[in-house]
Design an enzyme around this catalytic site. Structure first.
Site, PDB file in Angstrom:
ATOM      1  CE  LYS A  88      75.495 -43.830  18.603  1.00 47.07           C
ATOM      2  NZ  LYS A  88      76.830 -44.527  18.524  1.00 47.07           N
TER       3      LYS A  88
ATOM      4  CG  HIS B 269      80.225 -36.873  15.106  1.00 46.60           C
ATOM      5  ND1 HIS B 269      79.428 -37.522  14.202  1.00 46.60           N
ATOM      6  CD2 HIS B 269      80.690 -37.839  15.937  1.00 46.60           C
ATOM      7  CE1 HIS B 269      79.426 -38.818  14.473  1.00 46.60           C
ATOM      8  NE2 HIS B 269      80.188 -39.030  15.512  1.00 46.60           N
TER       9      HIS B 269
ATOM     10  CB  SER C 134      71.067 -44.092  18.795  1.00 48.12           C
ATOM     11  OG  SER C 134      72.260 -44.701  18.414  1.00 48.12           O
TER      12      SER C 134
HETATM   13  S1  PPS Z   1      78.591 -42.488  16.001  1.00 49.69           S
HETATM   14  O1  PPS Z   1      79.082 -43.072  17.270  1.00 49.69           O
HETATM   15  O2  PPS Z   1      78.044 -41.151  16.226  1.00 49.69           O
HETATM   16  O3  PPS Z   1      79.588 -42.487  14.943  1.00 49.69           O
HETATM   17  O4  PPS Z   1      77.365 -43.429  15.582  1.00 49.69           O
HETATM   18  P1  PPS Z   1      76.696 -43.493  14.151  1.00 49.69           P
HETATM   19  O5  PPS Z   1      77.463 -44.423  13.291  1.00 49.69           O
HETATM   20  O6  PPS Z   1      76.436 -42.124  13.634  1.00 49.69           O
HETATM   21  O7  PPS Z   1      75.267 -44.119  14.476  1.00 49.69           O
HETATM   22  C1  PPS Z   1      75.142 -45.382  15.065  1.00 49.69           C
HETATM   23  C2  PPS Z   1      73.738 -45.862  14.760  1.00 49.69           C
HETATM   24  O8  PPS Z   1      73.674 -46.296  13.379  1.00 49.69           O
HETATM   25  C3  PPS Z   1      73.232 -47.644  13.346  1.00 49.69           C
HETATM   26  N1  PPS Z   1      73.783 -48.348  12.186  1.00 49.69           N
HETATM   27  C4  PPS Z   1      73.023 -48.902  11.231  1.00 49.69           C
HETATM   28  N2  PPS Z   1      71.688 -48.915  11.063  1.00 49.69           N
HETATM   29  C5  PPS Z   1      71.203 -49.579   9.977  1.00 49.69           C
HETATM   30  N3  PPS Z   1      71.982 -50.234   9.090  1.00 49.69           N
HETATM   31  C6  PPS Z   1      73.327 -50.240   9.224  1.00 49.69           C
HETATM   32  N4  PPS Z   1      74.071 -50.901   8.335  1.00 49.69           N
HETATM   33  C7  PPS Z   1      73.899 -49.550  10.341  1.00 49.69           C
HETATM   34  N5  PPS Z   1      75.161 -49.344  10.794  1.00 49.69           N
HETATM   35  C8  PPS Z   1      75.066 -48.617  11.919  1.00 49.69           C
HETATM   36  C9  PPS Z   1      73.731 -48.194  14.678  1.00 49.69           C
HETATM   37  O9  PPS Z   1      73.122 -49.416  14.996  1.00 49.69           O
HETATM   38  C10 PPS Z   1      73.359 -47.058  15.611  1.00 49.69           C
HETATM   39  O10 PPS Z   1      71.950 -46.953  15.815  1.00 49.69           O
HETATM   40  P2  PPS Z   1      71.176 -47.622  17.024  1.00 49.69           P
HETATM   41  O11 PPS Z   1      69.776 -47.063  16.955  1.00 49.69           O
HETATM   42  O12 PPS Z   1      71.867 -47.290  18.287  1.00 49.69           O
HETATM   43  O13 PPS Z   1      71.195 -49.104  16.734  1.00 49.69           O
END
Ligand code: PPS
Length: 290
Positions: free
Chosen positions: A43, A98, A128
């Site tokens: 996340k 991860h 998240s």
């Molecule tokens: S995972 O499941 O661990 O692989 O998730 P991960 O990709 O690490 O994190 C997901 C969060 O990243 C946000 N996200 C983004 N934020 C801003 N811009 C872009 N382009 C973007 N892409 C993914 C996603 O919305 C999750 O955060 P939250 O706070 O839940 O919205």
């Protein structure tokens, strides 16, 4: 539906996706010198960074991102399916993980392969992850935010303690093949961040290609791209009736300056605190619970 968890290397994993065998295979994975690893605590911006790296690899051309699911472009090191895909992918490969540093492929440490480590404000990781645990079927239901926060602080969640993860990986700072960046830096200056990434990757881009990376890696573009928004994910893995994977993409607490105040000096402090069990020790959760 909740599934059994198991422990490996002192860390908790959900049995539906991972197994001791997959984790041992990851540890023995033969790393190539031109591999690029996209590493995060969950996340923290994994799929965002994956999109950025995919676009850089293609000089800003979005066709790869629009035709191949992200889990195939940058497969997960810690699953057997991901490992199989990584072995089959054309080089230079992008591989996501991860895993904490002590579980990473042994062969990485003698290689020239590059790791990009993205770190995010743990308050936002917590929120998240709380929402994610409600839609991601391999994870147990998180219960209330308060209960889940206690578990998060104790490291009693899949992939273990955020603190140990970040502390472990940031010990690699200073190595030529290690680059770290924060989710918040990506938010505040995506173009500048992409430029820094390009320089680390020795992959210069023209101004137009740089613009294309920034445009196609935006939250809006990714949310509309089925290859990047997990809408193709099977229902037995992700229950998207309860919410989207790309949930909010921001600072949950509405304090975009928080991370800036808790800058690299404080992260360096992580290494000095010793056994970090209390997030309050590093003063980042002052507003939580209000
Ligand atoms: S995972 O499941 O661990 O692989 O998730 P991960 O990709 O690490 O994190 C997901 C969060 O990243 C946000 N996200 C983004 N934020 C801003 N811009 C872009 N382009 C973007 N892409 C993914 C996603 O919305 C999750 O955060 P939250 O706070 O839940 O919205």
């Amino acid at each position: 539906m909740s599934h059994g968890y198991f422990q490996h290397g002192g860390v908790t994993f959900p049995g539906l996706l991972y197994s001791p065998r997959s984790l041992e295979a990851a540890r023995e994975f033969p790393v190539e010198d031109d591999d690029v690893f996209n590493v995060t605590y969950q996340k923290s911006g994994t799929v965002w960074m994956l999109e950025i790296l995919s676009l850089i690899r293609q000089d800003g051309d979005p066709r790869w991102c629009r035709s191949v699911p992200n889990w195939d472009r940058g497969p997960w090191l810690e699953t057997l399916l991901g490992l199989r895909r990584a072995r089959a992918n054309a080089r230079p490969r992008i591989i996501s993980s991860h895993l904490p540093v002590h579980m990473f492929p042994k062969s990485f440490f003698g290689s020239k392969a590059k790791v990009i480590y993205t770190v995010r404000d743990p308050k936002d990781v917590l929120v998240s992850l709380f929402h994610f645990a409600r839609i991601f079927r391999p994870y147990r239901d998180p219960g209330s935010l308060g209960d889940f926060m206690d578990k998060f602080l104790q490291g009693d969640v899949p992939f273990g303690s955020w603190f140990q993860h970040v502390r472990g990986w940031l010990q690699l700072r200073g190595r030529e093949n290690f680059f770290w960046i924060s989710y918040e830096e990506l938010q505040q200056d995506l173009r500048g961040s992409v430029q820094r990434l390009c320089s680390f990757l020795c992959h210069p881009l023209s101004p137009a290609a740089l613009d294309a990376v920034v445009t196609n890696a935006s939250f809006a573009a990714m949310s509309h791209n089925p290859m990047s928004n997990f809408s193709l994910s099977p229902g037995f893995i992700l229950d998207q009736n309860r919410g989207p994977f790309l949930r909010k993409g921001g600072d949950t607490w509405g304090h975009p300056g928080d991370w800036g105040q808790w800058d690299i000096g404080d992260i360096q402090g992580i290494g000095d605190i010793g056994d970090i069990g209390d997030i309050g020790d590093i003063g980042v959760l002052g507003t939580l619970g209000t």
